[in-house]
Design a protein around this motif. Structure first.
Motif, PDB file in Angstrom:
ATOM      1  N   GLN A 156       0.836  -1.205   0.000  1.00  0.00           N
ATOM      2  CA  GLN A 156       0.000   0.000   0.000  1.00  0.00           C
ATOM      3  C   GLN A 156       0.870   1.255   0.000  1.00  0.00           C
ATOM      4  OE1 GLN A 156      -2.631  -0.571   3.328  1.00  0.00           O
ATOM      5  NE2 GLN A 156      -3.801  -2.153   2.273  1.00  0.00           N
ATOM      6  N   GLU A 157       1.946   1.241   0.772  1.00  0.00           N
ATOM      7  CA  GLU A 157       2.851   2.393   0.801  1.00  0.00           C
ATOM      8  C   GLU A 157       3.538   2.577  -0.550  1.00  0.00           C
ATOM      9  OE1 GLU A 157       4.912   5.735   1.838  1.00  0.00           O
ATOM     10  OE2 GLU A 157       3.231   4.821   2.914  1.00  0.00           O
ATOM     11  N   ALA A 158       3.925   1.490  -1.211  1.00  0.00           N
ATOM     12  CA  ALA A 158       4.544   1.585  -2.537  1.00  0.00           C
ATOM     13  C   ALA A 158       3.574   2.214  -3.533  1.00  0.00           C
ATOM     14  CB  ALA A 158       4.992   0.208  -3.025  1.00  0.00           C
ATOM     15  N   MET A 159       2.325   1.795  -3.468  1.00  0.00           N
ATOM     16  CA  MET A 159       1.308   2.368  -4.357  1.00  0.00           C
ATOM     17  C   MET A 159       1.114   3.857  -4.056  1.00  0.00           C
ATOM     18  SD  MET A 159      -0.018   0.332  -6.561  1.00  0.00           S
ATOM     19  CE  MET A 159      -0.368  -1.345  -6.960  1.00  0.00           C
ATOM     20  N   LEU A 160       1.045   4.201  -2.782  1.00  0.00           N
ATOM     21  CA  LEU A 160       0.889   5.609  -2.407  1.00  0.00           C
ATOM     22  C   LEU A 160       2.060   6.445  -2.904  1.00  0.00           C
ATOM     23  CD1 LEU A 160      -0.513   5.375   1.229  1.00  0.00           C
ATOM     24  CD2 LEU A 160      -1.671   6.278  -0.792  1.00  0.00           C
ATOM     25  N   ARG A 161       3.248   5.886  -2.845  1.00  0.00           N
ATOM     26  CA  ARG A 161       4.417   6.621  -3.336  1.00  0.00           C
ATOM     27  C   ARG A 161       4.324   6.868  -4.837  1.00  0.00           C
ATOM     28  NH1 ARG A 161       9.808   5.166   0.127  1.00  0.00           N
ATOM     29  NH2 ARG A 161       8.855   5.596   2.141  1.00  0.00           N
ATOM     30  N   LEU A 162       3.823   5.885  -5.567  1.00  0.00           N
ATOM     31  CA  LEU A 162       3.625   6.087  -7.002  1.00  0.00           C
ATOM     32  C   LEU A 162       2.629   7.219  -7.229  1.00  0.00           C
ATOM     33  CD1 LEU A 162       3.845   5.288 -10.042  1.00  0.00           C
ATOM     34  CD2 LEU A 162       1.937   3.721  -9.600  1.00  0.00           C
ATOM     35  N   PHE A 163       1.518   7.198  -6.518  1.00  0.00           N
ATOM     36  CA  PHE A 163       0.481   8.198  -6.709  1.00  0.00           C
ATOM     37  C   PHE A 163       0.965   9.594  -6.293  1.00  0.00           C
ATOM     38  CE2 PHE A 163      -2.479   4.406  -5.863  1.00  0.00           C
ATOM     39  CZ  PHE A 163      -2.341   3.966  -7.164  1.00  0.00           C
ATOM     40  N   ARG A 164       1.700   9.670  -5.173  1.00  0.00           N
ATOM     41  CA  ARG A 164       2.243  10.962  -4.741  1.00  0.00           C
ATOM     42  C   ARG A 164       3.253  11.496  -5.753  1.00  0.00           C
ATOM     43  NH1 ARG A 164       3.443   8.594   0.758  1.00  0.00           N
ATOM     44  NH2 ARG A 164       1.415   8.546   1.728  1.00  0.00           N
ATOM     45  N   TYR A 165       4.107  10.604  -6.235  1.00  0.00           N
ATOM     46  CA  TYR A 165       5.100  10.989  -7.238  1.00  0.00           C
ATOM     47  C   TYR A 165       4.410  11.539  -8.482  1.00  0.00           C
ATOM     48  CZ  TYR A 165       8.993  10.629 -10.526  1.00  0.00           C
ATOM     49  OH  TYR A 165       9.967  10.910 -11.456  1.00  0.00           O
ATOM     50  N   ALA A 166       3.359  10.857  -8.901  1.00  0.00           N
ATOM     51  CA  ALA A 166       2.643  11.263 -10.112  1.00  0.00           C
ATOM     52  C   ALA A 166       1.967  12.616  -9.928  1.00  0.00           C
ATOM     53  CB  ALA A 166       1.601  10.211 -10.487  1.00  0.00           C
ATOM     54  N   GLN A 167       1.448  12.874  -8.747  1.00  0.00           N
ATOM     55  CA  GLN A 167       0.714  14.117  -8.522  1.00  0.00           C
ATOM     56  C   GLN A 167       1.620  15.326  -8.332  1.00  0.00           C
ATOM     57  OE1 GLN A 167      -2.020  13.168  -5.372  1.00  0.00           O
ATOM     58  NE2 GLN A 167      -3.465  12.228  -6.784  1.00  0.00           N
ATOM     59  N   ASP A 168       2.889  15.083  -8.043  1.00  0.00           N
ATOM     60  CA  ASP A 168       3.845  16.185  -7.951  1.00  0.00           C
ATOM     61  C   ASP A 168       4.235  16.545  -9.378  1.00  0.00           C
ATOM     62  OD1 ASP A 168       5.937  17.930  -7.620  1.00  0.00           O
ATOM     63  OD2 ASP A 168       7.059  16.649  -6.247  1.00  0.00           O
ATOM     64  N   GLY A 169       3.725  17.620  -9.873  1.00  0.00           N
ATOM     65  CA  GLY A 169       3.898  18.010 -11.265  1.00  0.00           C
ATOM     66  C   GLY A 169       5.339  18.220 -11.696  1.00  0.00           C
ATOM     67  N   SER A 170       6.265  18.350 -10.739  1.00  0.00           N
ATOM     68  CA  SER A 170       7.656  18.614 -11.105  1.00  0.00           C
ATOM     69  C   SER A 170       8.429  17.335 -11.438  1.00  0.00           C
ATOM     70  CB  SER A 170       8.362  19.362  -9.967  1.00  0.00           C
ATOM     71  OG  SER A 170       8.395  18.559  -8.807  1.00  0.00           O
ATOM     72  N   ASN A 171       7.851  16.176 -11.173  1.00  0.00           N
ATOM     73  CA  ASN A 171       8.538  14.910 -11.432  1.00  0.00           C
ATOM     74  C   ASN A 171       8.383  14.483 -12.889  1.00  0.00           C
ATOM     75  OD1 ASN A 171       9.449  14.500  -8.785  1.00  0.00           O
ATOM     76  ND2 ASN A 171       7.483  13.662  -8.180  1.00  0.00           N
ATOM     77  N   ALA A 172       9.407  13.817 -13.385  1.00  0.00           N
ATOM     78  CA  ALA A 172       9.367  13.280 -14.747  1.00  0.00           C
ATOM     79  C   ALA A 172       8.431  12.077 -14.790  1.00  0.00           C
ATOM     80  CB  ALA A 172      10.769  12.855 -15.172  1.00  0.00           C
ATOM     81  N   PRO A 173       7.827  11.807 -15.936  1.00  0.00           N
ATOM     82  CA  PRO A 173       6.953  10.629 -16.054  1.00  0.00           C
ATOM     83  C   PRO A 173       7.740   9.337 -15.827  1.00  0.00           C
ATOM     84  CG  PRO A 173       6.749  12.055 -17.974  1.00  0.00           C
ATOM     85  CD  PRO A 173       7.879  12.585 -17.167  1.00  0.00           C
ATOM     86  N   ILE A 174       7.077   8.371 -15.267  1.00  0.00           N
ATOM     87  CA  ILE A 174       7.686   7.049 -15.070  1.00  0.00           C
ATOM     88  C   ILE A 174       7.375   6.230 -16.315  1.00  0.00           C
ATOM     89  CG2 ILE A 174       7.638   4.929 -13.705  1.00  0.00           C
ATOM     90  CD1 ILE A 174       6.903   6.654 -11.284  1.00  0.00           C
ATOM     91  N   ASN A 175       8.402   5.776 -16.983  1.00  0.00           N
ATOM     92  CA  ASN A 175       8.224   4.983 -18.200  1.00  0.00           C
ATOM     93  C   ASN A 175       7.921   3.521 -17.899  1.00  0.00           C
ATOM     94  OD1 ASN A 175       8.710   7.191 -19.884  1.00  0.00           O
ATOM     95  ND2 ASN A 175      10.919   6.880 -19.696  1.00  0.00           N
ATOM     96  N   ASN A 176       8.337   3.048 -16.735  1.00  0.00           N
ATOM     97  CA  ASN A 176       8.146   1.652 -16.367  1.00  0.00           C
ATOM     98  C   ASN A 176       7.484   1.599 -14.986  1.00  0.00           C
ATOM     99  OD1 ASN A 176       8.351  -1.033 -15.612  1.00  0.00           O
ATOM    100  ND2 ASN A 176      10.371  -1.300 -16.485  1.00  0.00           N
ATOM    101  N   ILE A 177       6.178   1.644 -14.962  1.00  0.00           N
ATOM    102  CA  ILE A 177       5.419   1.643 -13.707  1.00  0.00           C
ATOM    103  C   ILE A 177       5.678   0.355 -12.934  1.00  0.00           C
ATOM    104  CG2 ILE A 177       3.095   1.665 -12.711  1.00  0.00           C
ATOM    105  CD1 ILE A 177       2.324   3.399 -15.222  1.00  0.00           C
ATOM    106  N   CYS A 178       5.685  -0.746 -13.642  1.00  0.00           N
ATOM    107  CA  CYS A 178       5.926  -2.052 -13.019  1.00  0.00           C
ATOM    108  C   CYS A 178       7.289  -2.066 -12.320  1.00  0.00           C
ATOM    109  CB  CYS A 178       5.853  -3.131 -14.096  1.00  0.00           C
ATOM    110  SG  CYS A 178       6.143  -4.796 -13.521  1.00  0.00           S
TER     111      CYS A 178
END
Length: 182
Positions: free
Chosen positions: A51-73
């Protein structure tokens, strides 16, 4: 890119689309839970890690300054692995891998000369000596039975790099046991 993530748009993830979050969670939960459980040997703690790993993905995505993740898996696998190992260390647990370590070392330990606690200490030190990529590649290959190609896709690295990381991890573990036996 893992084949199963082709239906996910980084834009939808960034916008916080709840449907995309649910699909991502359903898609990866079981795989990530197996990985975290293999490290922690406790399903409840493993679920928290996932759950924490998923939350980190979502938080990372919502921070507009981060680059897109090409490999979500790959992001989720690496984050889950790191969080599970950190959780085990915080609790003072040895990272149990069962036959993983014996397979990785490829040698018998003389049972009359080695106490189980000493073996666990050597294994824990061996794990700590591995880089995150070495540790993750070794776990995914041995514990999760993923092929080199599957690991390469998941972590967004070449198959040759996966092979190199697994080889180096095994060599480091062998070296730990050799120096202990000397």
């Amino acid at each position: 890119m893992c084949p199963e993530e082709r239906g996910f748009s980084w834009g939808h993830i960034q916008k916080g689309d709840a449907g995309t979050y649910r699909r991502l969670y359903r898609q990866y939960f079981a795989r990530l839970l197996r990985l975290a459980t293999a490290i922690l040997r406790n399903e409840a703690e493993a679920e928290e890690v996932v759950q924490e790993a998923m939350l980190r993905l979502f938080r990372y995505a919502q921070d507009g300054s981060n680059a897109p993740i090409n490999n979500i898996c790959g992001f989720l696998l690496a984050t889950t692995s790191n969080l599970a190992i950190d959780c085990a260390r915080r609790k003072g647990l040895h990272v149990h891998r069962g036959d993983l370590w014996m397979d990785a070392v490829h040698q018998e330990l003389p049972s009359d000369h080695v106490q189980m606690g000493e073996v666990q200490a050597i294994l824990t030190q061996g794990l700590d000596s591995l880089s995150i990529l070495q540790r993750t590649c070794l776990i995914l290959n041995i514990q999760e039975s993923l092929s080199l190609n599957e690991i390469a896709e998941s972590l967004d690295i070449s198959t040759a790099d996966v092979r190199k990381h697994i080889h180096r991890a095994r060599e480091k573990l062998k070296s730990r046991f050799r120096s202990y036996q000397s």
